[in-house]
Motif scaffolding. Structure first.
Motif, PDB file in Angstrom:
ATOM      1  N   ASN A 179       0.897  -1.392   0.070  1.00  0.00           N
ATOM      2  CA  ASN A 179      -0.057   0.060   0.050  1.00  0.00           C
ATOM      3  C   ASN A 179       0.787   1.110  -0.046  1.00  0.00           C
ATOM      4  OD1 ASN A 179      -2.384  -1.501  -0.251  1.00  0.00           O
ATOM      5  ND2 ASN A 179      -2.786  -1.260   2.101  1.00  0.00           N
ATOM      6  N   LEU A 180       1.910   1.123   0.546  1.00  0.00           N
ATOM      7  CA  LEU A 180       2.914   2.331   0.900  1.00  0.00           C
ATOM      8  C   LEU A 180       3.408   2.566  -0.837  1.00  0.00           C
ATOM      9  CD1 LEU A 180       4.194   4.583   2.427  1.00  0.00           C
ATOM     10  CD2 LEU A 180       6.142   2.554   2.792  1.00  0.00           C
ATOM     11  N   THR A 181       3.645   1.531  -1.633  1.00  0.00           N
ATOM     12  CA  THR A 181       4.110   1.678  -2.962  1.00  0.00           C
ATOM     13  C   THR A 181       3.039   2.147  -3.761  1.00  0.00           C
ATOM     14  OG1 THR A 181       5.632  -0.110  -2.465  1.00  0.00           O
ATOM     15  CG2 THR A 181       4.986   0.484  -4.530  1.00  0.00           C
ATOM     16  N   LEU A 182       1.713   1.905  -3.642  1.00  0.00           N
ATOM     17  CA  LEU A 182       0.530   2.275  -4.441  1.00  0.00           C
ATOM     18  C   LEU A 182       0.482   3.804  -4.113  1.00  0.00           C
ATOM     19  CD1 LEU A 182      -2.122  -0.584  -3.758  1.00  0.00           C
ATOM     20  CD2 LEU A 182      -1.054   0.024  -5.932  1.00  0.00           C
ATOM     21  N   LEU A 183       0.587   4.252  -2.872  1.00  0.00           N
ATOM     22  CA  LEU A 183       0.523   5.656  -2.615  1.00  0.00           C
ATOM     23  C   LEU A 183       1.461   6.460  -3.143  1.00  0.00           C
ATOM     24  CD1 LEU A 183      -0.931   5.414   1.090  1.00  0.00           C
ATOM     25  CD2 LEU A 183      -2.120   6.285  -0.989  1.00  0.00           C
ATOM     26  N   ALA A 184       2.727   6.028  -3.083  1.00  0.00           N
ATOM     27  CA  ALA A 184       4.114   6.624  -3.622  1.00  0.00           C
ATOM     28  C   ALA A 184       4.016   7.037  -5.339  1.00  0.00           C
ATOM     29  CB  ALA A 184       5.252   6.090  -3.027  1.00  0.00           C
ATOM     30  N   ASP A 185       3.481   5.672  -5.703  1.00  0.00           N
ATOM     31  CA  ASP A 185       3.335   5.627  -7.080  1.00  0.00           C
ATOM     32  C   ASP A 185       2.242   6.836  -7.639  1.00  0.00           C
ATOM     33  OD1 ASP A 185       5.309   3.780  -7.512  1.00  0.00           O
ATOM     34  OD2 ASP A 185       4.038   2.045  -7.748  1.00  0.00           O
ATOM     35  N   TYR A 186       1.159   6.718  -6.884  1.00  0.00           N
ATOM     36  CA  TYR A 186      -0.112   7.605  -7.155  1.00  0.00           C
ATOM     37  C   TYR A 186       0.280   8.982  -7.128  1.00  0.00           C
ATOM     38  CZ  TYR A 186      -4.552   9.879  -7.169  1.00  0.00           C
ATOM     39  OH  TYR A 186      -5.571  10.567  -7.416  1.00  0.00           O
ATOM     40  N   PHE A 187       0.741   9.416  -5.992  1.00  0.00           N
ATOM     41  CA  PHE A 187       1.388  10.598  -6.105  1.00  0.00           C
ATOM     42  C   PHE A 187       2.776  11.083  -6.572  1.00  0.00           C
ATOM     43  CE2 PHE A 187      -1.735  10.418  -2.350  1.00  0.00           C
ATOM     44  CZ  PHE A 187      -2.464  11.156  -2.530  1.00  0.00           C
ATOM     45  N   HIS A 188       3.186  10.315  -7.053  1.00  0.00           N
ATOM     46  CA  HIS A 188       4.649  10.458  -7.579  1.00  0.00           C
ATOM     47  C   HIS A 188       5.599  10.837  -6.626  1.00  0.00           C
ATOM     48  CE1 HIS A 188       2.663   9.756 -11.408  1.00  0.00           C
ATOM     49  NE2 HIS A 188       1.807  10.578 -11.287  1.00  0.00           N
ATOM     50  N   VAL A 189       5.799  10.262  -5.745  1.00  0.00           N
ATOM     51  CA  VAL A 189       6.881  10.788  -4.500  1.00  0.00           C
ATOM     52  C   VAL A 189       7.576   9.488  -4.300  1.00  0.00           C
ATOM     53  CG1 VAL A 189       5.604  12.696  -3.617  1.00  0.00           C
ATOM     54  CG2 VAL A 189       5.365  10.554  -2.705  1.00  0.00           C
ATOM     55  N   GLU A 190       8.534   9.604  -3.534  1.00  0.00           N
ATOM     56  CA  GLU A 190       9.344   8.331  -3.269  1.00  0.00           C
ATOM     57  C   GLU A 190       8.787   7.963  -2.009  1.00  0.00           C
ATOM     58  OE1 GLU A 190      13.671   8.962  -2.694  1.00  0.00           O
ATOM     59  OE2 GLU A 190      13.777  10.256  -4.721  1.00  0.00           O
ATOM     60  N   ILE A 191       9.033   6.684  -1.537  1.00  0.00           N
ATOM     61  CA  ILE A 191       8.494   6.061  -0.310  1.00  0.00           C
ATOM     62  C   ILE A 191       9.165   6.876   0.949  1.00  0.00           C
ATOM     63  CG2 ILE A 191       8.696   4.042   1.291  1.00  0.00           C
ATOM     64  CD1 ILE A 191       8.003   2.414  -1.387  1.00  0.00           C
ATOM     65  N   ASP A 192      10.385   7.128   0.868  1.00  0.00           N
ATOM     66  CA  ASP A 192      11.185   7.807   1.897  1.00  0.00           C
ATOM     67  C   ASP A 192      10.350   9.239   2.257  1.00  0.00           C
ATOM     68  OD1 ASP A 192      12.878   5.778   2.746  1.00  0.00           O
ATOM     69  OD2 ASP A 192      14.287   6.652   1.275  1.00  0.00           O
ATOM     70  N   VAL A 193      10.048   9.865   0.949  1.00  0.00           N
ATOM     71  CA  VAL A 193       9.447  11.292   1.309  1.00  0.00           C
ATOM     72  C   VAL A 193       8.155  10.954   2.064  1.00  0.00           C
ATOM     73  CG1 VAL A 193       8.101  13.110   0.154  1.00  0.00           C
ATOM     74  CG2 VAL A 193      10.449  12.173  -0.631  1.00  0.00           C
ATOM     75  N   LEU A 194       7.223   9.927   1.582  1.00  0.00           N
ATOM     76  CA  LEU A 194       6.068   9.676   2.434  1.00  0.00           C
ATOM     77  C   LEU A 194       6.000   9.469   4.081  1.00  0.00           C
ATOM     78  CD1 LEU A 194       3.780   7.520   0.162  1.00  0.00           C
ATOM     79  CD2 LEU A 194       3.297   9.656   1.139  1.00  0.00           C
ATOM     80  N   ILE A 195       7.223   8.806   4.211  1.00  0.00           N
ATOM     81  CA  ILE A 195       7.372   8.384   5.774  1.00  0.00           C
ATOM     82  C   ILE A 195       8.342   9.367   6.400  1.00  0.00           C
ATOM     83  CG2 ILE A 195       6.552   5.971   5.412  1.00  0.00           C
ATOM     84  CD1 ILE A 195       9.680   5.186   5.515  1.00  0.00           C
ATOM     85  N   GLY A 196       8.841  10.337   5.840  1.00  0.00           N
ATOM     86  CA  GLY A 196       9.652  11.548   6.514  1.00  0.00           C
ATOM     87  C   GLY A 196      11.112  11.236   6.294  1.00  0.00           C
ATOM     88  N   ARG A 197      11.434  10.295   5.815  1.00  0.00           N
ATOM     89  CA  ARG A 197      13.013   9.798   5.904  1.00  0.00           C
ATOM     90  C   ARG A 197      13.932  10.788   4.832  1.00  0.00           C
ATOM     91  NH1 ARG A 197      14.999   4.370   7.313  1.00  0.00           N
ATOM     92  NH2 ARG A 197      16.565   5.120   5.164  1.00  0.00           N
TER      93      ARG A 197
END
Length: 70
Positions: free
Chosen positions: A49-67
């Motif tokens: 799900n993290l990957t789906l959201l990152a792909d949808y918003f065109h951001v890296e997973i690390d950006v989503l989780i604040g790393r």
């Protein structure tokens, strides 16, 4: 609650803008209750799900989780 859960919720809310949880759910294929629990920091996110959201918003997973910053 993990810090990354709070950061994920904050970042998702920002990325969603005026989009509803229902709209995001339909767009990415994640159940609405599951997305709501992510936004309320009540559930840890699965990698899929993290990957789906990152792909949808065109951001890296690390950006989503604040790393990493945008």
């Amino acid at each position: 609650m993990n810090q990354y859960m709070a950061t994920l919720a904050k970042n998702l809310k920002e990325l969603m803008g005026d989009m509803t949880v229902c709209e995001l759910s339909k767009n990415v294929g994640i159940a609405q209750p599951t997305l709501s629990r992510y936004l309320l920091c009540q559930r840890q996110i699965a990698l899929e799900n993290l990957t789906l959201l990152a792909d949808y918003f065109h951001v890296e997973i690390d950006v989503l989780i604040g790393r990493k910053d945008d």
